[in-house]
Design a protein around this motif. Structure first.
Motif, PDB file in Angstrom:
ATOM      1  N   THR A 143     -43.266  -6.581  14.967  1.00 26.05           N
ATOM      2  CA  THR A 143     -42.377  -7.217  15.939  1.00 26.05           C
ATOM      3  C   THR A 143     -41.624  -6.171  16.747  1.00 26.05           C
ATOM      4  O   THR A 143     -41.444  -6.306  17.961  1.00 26.05           O
ATOM      5  CB  THR A 143     -41.374  -8.138  15.215  1.00 26.05           C
ATOM      6  N   SER A 150     -42.310  -4.783  25.286  1.00 31.10           N
ATOM      7  CA  SER A 150     -41.866  -5.823  26.224  1.00 31.10           C
ATOM      8  C   SER A 150     -40.676  -5.343  27.052  1.00 31.10           C
ATOM      9  O   SER A 150     -40.573  -5.667  28.244  1.00 31.10           O
ATOM     10  CB  SER A 150     -41.516  -7.108  25.473  1.00 31.10           C
ATOM     11  N   CYS A 183     -37.864 -15.041  24.772  1.00 36.15           N
ATOM     12  CA  CYS A 183     -38.301 -14.687  23.412  1.00 36.15           C
ATOM     13  C   CYS A 183     -37.164 -14.052  22.621  1.00 36.15           C
ATOM     14  O   CYS A 183     -36.977 -14.337  21.429  1.00 36.15           O
ATOM     15  CB  CYS A 183     -39.494 -13.741  23.479  1.00 36.15           C
TER      16      CYS A 183
END
Length: 373
Positions: A143, A150, A183
């Motif tokens: 993650t 990102s 997100c």
């Protein structure tokens, strides 16, 4: 310790849960898929032009590719160690982490994209972490990788919209700018101390009444989904914990930034080797979008799919198609194929690693992770 005695009789691949037959079969499939993708892209780009581009490449840029990959692996090693030791976890040595990372990257060709995560999980579990604790640490590590990439993609998108870079489609930039914050908000909501316990306490065992059978498959699937979801949220909890203690986990917070910068440096060197000067922002966006589109744990490390996607993403941000295909081939050579060599060198050390990992102590100097259990 009888387990260690039995481990001595097992092959290196067996210790990792891989069979020689499956490894050989997957390696063949990998070569076939990558070869098919290269042929199709070569036909689309014109083989004659592609061979000309490869023959005229500036080989000095390949040193940048090698340097980028060396930087990337060190970043991964240090980040991995921090995720392993966080919250009283196993304290792995640099050498152990180097072997784990090297074996994991090479294991991709023997299984799937998830094979690297499987090796990471095996190592942390073997070093003393319980099954679900090890799963949460590894999922947290993965993650964190995506969280850092990102952020780089969002920064690149903002830079492009501000005029610092050109070639990327408007829709691509907006998608990253809008999607990533959503997100992050979802991650913060699920891991809030007020509610995280509801999501991380998944069932530890499947009730006997729900063992797999045609009559109970729905209940079986639901319980397994709860377990997987609990571990996934637990992984985000680990990320939140590490981000919340930046001084304690410097490598955990910065290691994966170094990891992605190394890979991007390799891709930049691959593009520049063929005489094309690309702005950093669209390069980051093409790379991040490629890995977003191939995020699923595809067989054989995504061979074939990643090649085609990366070539077309580079074309989408303005790189001439022949140059994009040539750059992709060189990039995949350094990122996917060459790491198999150190992985094969590390493979004979798996048995010694299997013996060494249980001796790793816990890092009691790190704060406990609230809501982690």
């Amino acid at each position: 310790m009888p387990y260690l005695g039995m481990a001595e009789k097992k092959s290196s691949l067996t210790i990792l849960g891989l069979s020689k037959r499956k490894a050989l079969f997957t390696a063949i499939i990998t070569i076939l898929l990558a070869g098919a993708a290269a042929v199709l892209l070569g036909l689309a780009a014109d083989f004659h032009k592609l061979f000309q581009a490869l023959s005229r490449a500036n080989w000095w840029w390949f040193l940048v590719c090698i340097g980028g990959e060396a930087v990337a692996y060190q970043g991964y090693n240090f980040g991995y160690r921090d995720f392993a030791r966080a919250g009283h976890g196993p304290k792995l040595s640099w050498w152990d982490a180097t072997r784990i990372a090297g074996i994991g990257q090479g294991a991709i060709i023997f299984g799937a994209t998830a094979a690297s995560l499987a090796v990471d999980f095996w190592a942390i579990h073997r070093a003393g972490a319980k099954i679900h604790e090890a799963a949460k640490r590894v999922l947290g590590l993965n993650t964190m990788e995506w969280a850092v990439l990102s952020v780089l993609a969002v920064a690149a998108s903002i830079a492009i919209l501000a005029g610092a870079g050109k070639g990327a489609p408007y829709q691509m930039t907006i998608a990253w700018i809008v999607g990533v914050p959503l997100c992050y908000l979802g991650a913060l909501w699920f891991t809030s101390p007020r509610r995280v316990g509801r999501f991380t306490q998944g069932h530890r065992k499947i009730p006997p009444a729900l063992q797999w059978s045609p009559r109970t498959w729905l209940g079986w699937a639901w319980v397994n989904f709860q377990k997987g979801f609990a571990d996934a949220i637990g992984g985000v909890v680990v990320v939140r914990h590490i981000v919340g203690h930046p001084l304690k986990y410097k490598a955990g917070n910065g290691g994966f930034l170094v990891y992605w910068v190394g890979h991007l440096l390799c891709l930049y060197g691959a593009v520049r080797a063929f005489g094309y000067s690309i702005d950093i922002a669209p390069l980051v966006l093409a790379y991040a979008t490629t890995f977003l589109l191939t995020i699923l744990p595809l067989p054989a490390g995504g061979a074939g799919g990643i090649e085609v996607t990366l070539a077309y993403m580079l074309r989408l941000v303005g790189v001439p198609f022949t140059t994009a295909v040539a750059s992709m081939l060189i990039f995949r050579l350094f990122v996917f194929w060459l790491p198999i060599i150190p992985a094969l060198c590390f493979l004979p050390t798996i048995k010694s690693l299997n013996r060494d990992l249980p001796r790793a102590g816990k890092d009691l100097s790190t704060p406990l992770i609230q809501g982690f259990s």
